[in-house]
Write an enzyme that holds these catalytic residues in place. Sequence first.
Site, PDB file in Angstrom:
ATOM      1  N   CYS A  85      70.034  19.067  56.931  1.00 29.06           N
ATOM      2  CA  CYS A  85      70.342  17.718  57.416  1.00 29.06           C
ATOM      3  C   CYS A  85      71.505  17.128  56.616  1.00 29.06           C
ATOM      4  O   CYS A  85      72.630  17.591  56.730  1.00 29.06           O
ATOM      5  CB  CYS A  85      69.081  16.840  57.368  1.00 29.06           C
ATOM      6  N   HIS A 196      64.636  20.129  60.125  1.00 28.87           N
ATOM      7  CA  HIS A 196      63.989  20.096  58.810  1.00 28.87           C
ATOM      8  C   HIS A 196      62.885  21.150  58.691  1.00 28.87           C
ATOM      9  O   HIS A 196      61.728  20.857  58.993  1.00 28.87           O
ATOM     10  CB  HIS A 196      63.359  18.720  58.573  1.00 28.87           C
ATOM     11  N   GLU A 198      61.480  22.102  56.004  1.00 28.21           N
ATOM     12  CA  GLU A 198      60.520  21.701  54.958  1.00 28.21           C
ATOM     13  C   GLU A 198      59.465  20.742  55.495  1.00 28.21           C
ATOM     14  O   GLU A 198      58.423  20.551  54.876  1.00 28.21           O
ATOM     15  CB  GLU A 198      61.267  21.107  53.758  1.00 28.21           C
TER      16      GLU A 198
END
Lengths: 228, 838
Positions: A85, A196, A198
């Site tokens: 990002c 994302h 994560e």
Amino acid sequence: MRTAVVVFPGSNCDRDALHAATLAGTDAIPVWHESTDLAGADLVILPGGFAYGDYLRAGVLARFSPVMGAIRDHAVRGGLVLGICNGFQVLAEAGLVPGALTRNTSLRFEHRWVTLSVERTDTPFTRAIPAGRTLRMPIAHGEGSYVLPDADLDALEARGGVLFRYAGPEGNPNGSARDIAGVLDTGGRVCGLMPHPERAAEAILGSDDGMLLFRSLIESGARSMAAA
Amino acid sequence: MTTPMTTPAAPVVSAPTPDAPPLHRALGLTDGELDAIRDRLGRDPNDLELAMFSVMWSEHCSYKSSKPLLRTLPTGGGDVVAGPGENAGIMRIGEGLAVAFKLESHNHPSAVEPVQGAMTGVGGILRDIFTMGARPIAVLDGLHFGDPSKARTRHLVRGVVKGVGSYGNCVGVPTVGGELTFHPSYDGNPLVNVMAVGILPEHRIMLARADRPGDLAVLFGSTTGRDGIGGASVLASATFGEAEATKRPSVQIGDPFAEKLLIEASLELIERGLVDGLQDLGAAGITCAVSETADRSGTGIRVDLDAIPRREAGMEPFEVMISESQERMLALVDPAQLDAVLEVCRRWDLPAAVIGVVTQEPLISIWTGGLDGTGRPRSGATELARIPAAALTSDAIVHERVGEAPTRRRAAPSPGDDAAATTGLPERGVDPAVVLQALLGHPDLASRAWVTRQYDATVGASTVAGNEHGAAVLRVPGTTMGLAMATDSAAPVGLLDPRLGAALAVATSTLNVAVTGARPLGITNCLNYGSPERPEAFWQLQQGVAGLGDACRALDLPVTGGNVSLYNESAADGAIAPTCQVGVVGLLDDVSRVVGPAFRGADDVVGLLGTVQPGLAGSVYASIAGGAPDDRPPSLDLAAHGRLLGLLHAAATAGLLRSAQDVGGGGLAVALAECAMWGEVGALVELRWPGSPATALFGEGPSRVVVTTTAEGWQRLAVLAAEHGVPLERLGVTGGDRLRIELAGASAQGPEERGPVRIDLLDAAIGVLREAWEHGLPRALGDEGWTPGPGGTPAFAGRGVAPTPDAVSTSSVAPVQAAAPAQGPAPAPGAAPTPDAA
């Protein structure tokens, strides 16, 4: 394997990246943006957020941070770098990956879950992903529309530099050229992506597909350590 | 203690001109309040002191009208660690952890300047959370706007949504839920209520106190500028007149990047034990921070005005003292720790300065000319103001306002009596399926994706259920626990009966939390009402607080804090519907057992828990169809509600629930449609209902939940429900791609010419319902080009399976366009007459 997560003032996914990298089994540590010491990390993650407030343009100030020189050296030595990002925006501004990220075509911040196709599974970032497998993870950005001149896009595709594309029925969420969600540098060791992984690393959060990236990186780290 | 009778020599706030009103009135103080100030000082205040009193004695800061009412609320309980009076409520959740939460309004700033008003609303409530040592984990917002077809409403909606989103997204706290409603009473005065939730180790709790004389007062964060002068008094504590644009300078400006640095620096200072007390700066700026921290501890603070870092030159002392510049914190620091504190601030690039010292004498004194190293005034320094700390805060004026119920034209029908309304839309020949589509497309009920896509709901990597449903669920990192949270109101019912409306807000929000399987822990609230100087509006506030207290006592839930916002009126549009916004946090012992609202698959048994009598008065249906004279508001049985909450927790813990969805706006038909749309599974349902089909399908009432179980689980749920004294009715089974509700025994009184349409049957394809639901909000707001597509959290909203909006296209599509107000089902002003309409 050691993972360094860079913390800029305004990073806000650093803790999430540390959590996921730890969960994946790496020794994950934060590295302050004023540091030039990556603490012997095999993998450097530039996390999401709004580094330095993203005044002017996303990522444009962060690339002048002291830590960026160390990251550049790390990449030159063949170290692994993952920009997520805002981290992707910083890598693009620093010229470590090709292209630029501009405002979403909706002119709005877009948060939603997307489906990604994986264009190659022979890279350090994707080697643990079964061929043909799509990945579910969220996006959350205002400036994620991937831009590159047509000829350069052709070249990028020809060299296998496109790693992820938006491929779900929900379509392309930000107007990225050729649905590109993530790219590789020419050396194949630096990757930037807007979604994302994560935040999609545990089933309780809705998807653990992101863990496939971290697993790929651990395998790759292990291989490069074995080779060293 | 000596309080000199002489007046400190302060510069004048503004040069008097012959025709100007007296200064105290220009600052929003009454003549009586000026007398009360004289009583407390024993002399006339100077202009600087008057300015400080004017913000501290504003309704916003002093709660001078609401304080006597708020004292009646239940605030204690075994798990409460910090209650009202602190920056946020804190409750114990186990494993050494606690949850901090609070709801606060930013209504008037958002009406004047929606982006900045909303941004600073988020920033302010986040500071309340991390000031206490908690890391913020979630933001929710309760937003209420006027008629969505009006250009001004659309401007405000876009601005507020952009403000909420851009602040939360940047600061890295997920915006996970809330409420969005439209009602013409908010045309001139929208409501922006923001709730924040944080987690902290219980031992790390930090209070905003100045306990130790000799401690240094350190101001850190942004510099002090001229923004937000008089925000608490001129803007927040007065009715809107004609010239609201002139109040723009009273709106604060937000900087989420500075806030992010402030969060990290503050938590580091607390974690390392470097500060003795911490207070954020909000309304009334430095004046509020120094007087509240000192007064809580019975101490005073001597302030060195010259030491306060400023954004611009030439600021008057009063401007510095009452500025509401954002992203500032006041720390009380042992001199031995000062260097370490300044080093932390430097590392986070935050300006910091020692601006004063804590004194034994309980006075707030403001000096120019400097303090020496021990905090004593240098020779030649001048004292500009000297006020007992208590006079500004705990001993501020309290008004005993007069409340008076409005004269009603006739008695309202008693709640919950089952009326066989004969003027409902089905009885008038409208296909119930078409009514359902209109409801699903109503801006109060339609998909919130148009809004929530602009909010980062997953930053923090803890969001288990995001912002498309009634409650958000976040895991508690490092534990198996989860927190469910929701905020709700019931303003349309509040307009009919403010006491019932407030109690319903508690019922709705607790049920939203409980259907996830969580046990509600406590309540925060924001009381949004009109001018307390008007007896009818003050009566509404009295009734609202009474209803809130009724519900919280009955459910044994503490009110751990909140906020009061009065003067929500405008000259042009009158007062808002009385709006008691309630926020609830609940605890899931095992977040992996969380229950979602969506149907999970075919062949599950569909049941309805609870037997409350629904009513049409104040319902979304009534806002479309108009109210009938015999429409009843819903009934509320708080004891039954408490039993239902207990049962849901037990059933979820036992793993019996495949899904659970509370019956809210739009009634049972909308609840069933939501379960079906979100799960992409239809249902066949038979409802025994001898009364009006409109009431059966669309009547609203609290304390009802649509659940599904496996065929084997049904008996166990029935036993458990009986043990808890909660009625359970079998409605049908899931399956197919249509929602079909048959009303057994429906009274078929209605015009014979209604044609072939059956009024006792609702039958619709899920794809058609979804189309109406997905497009309702952008259509209402005139953003036709917006495209939906899947979103939300996959675990809840379809588990990653793409929907098929074009799945079924039946003849029932045609009447939607013709009969349903799908193109703009705006609540038309005056369309729904209410019993107490003037």
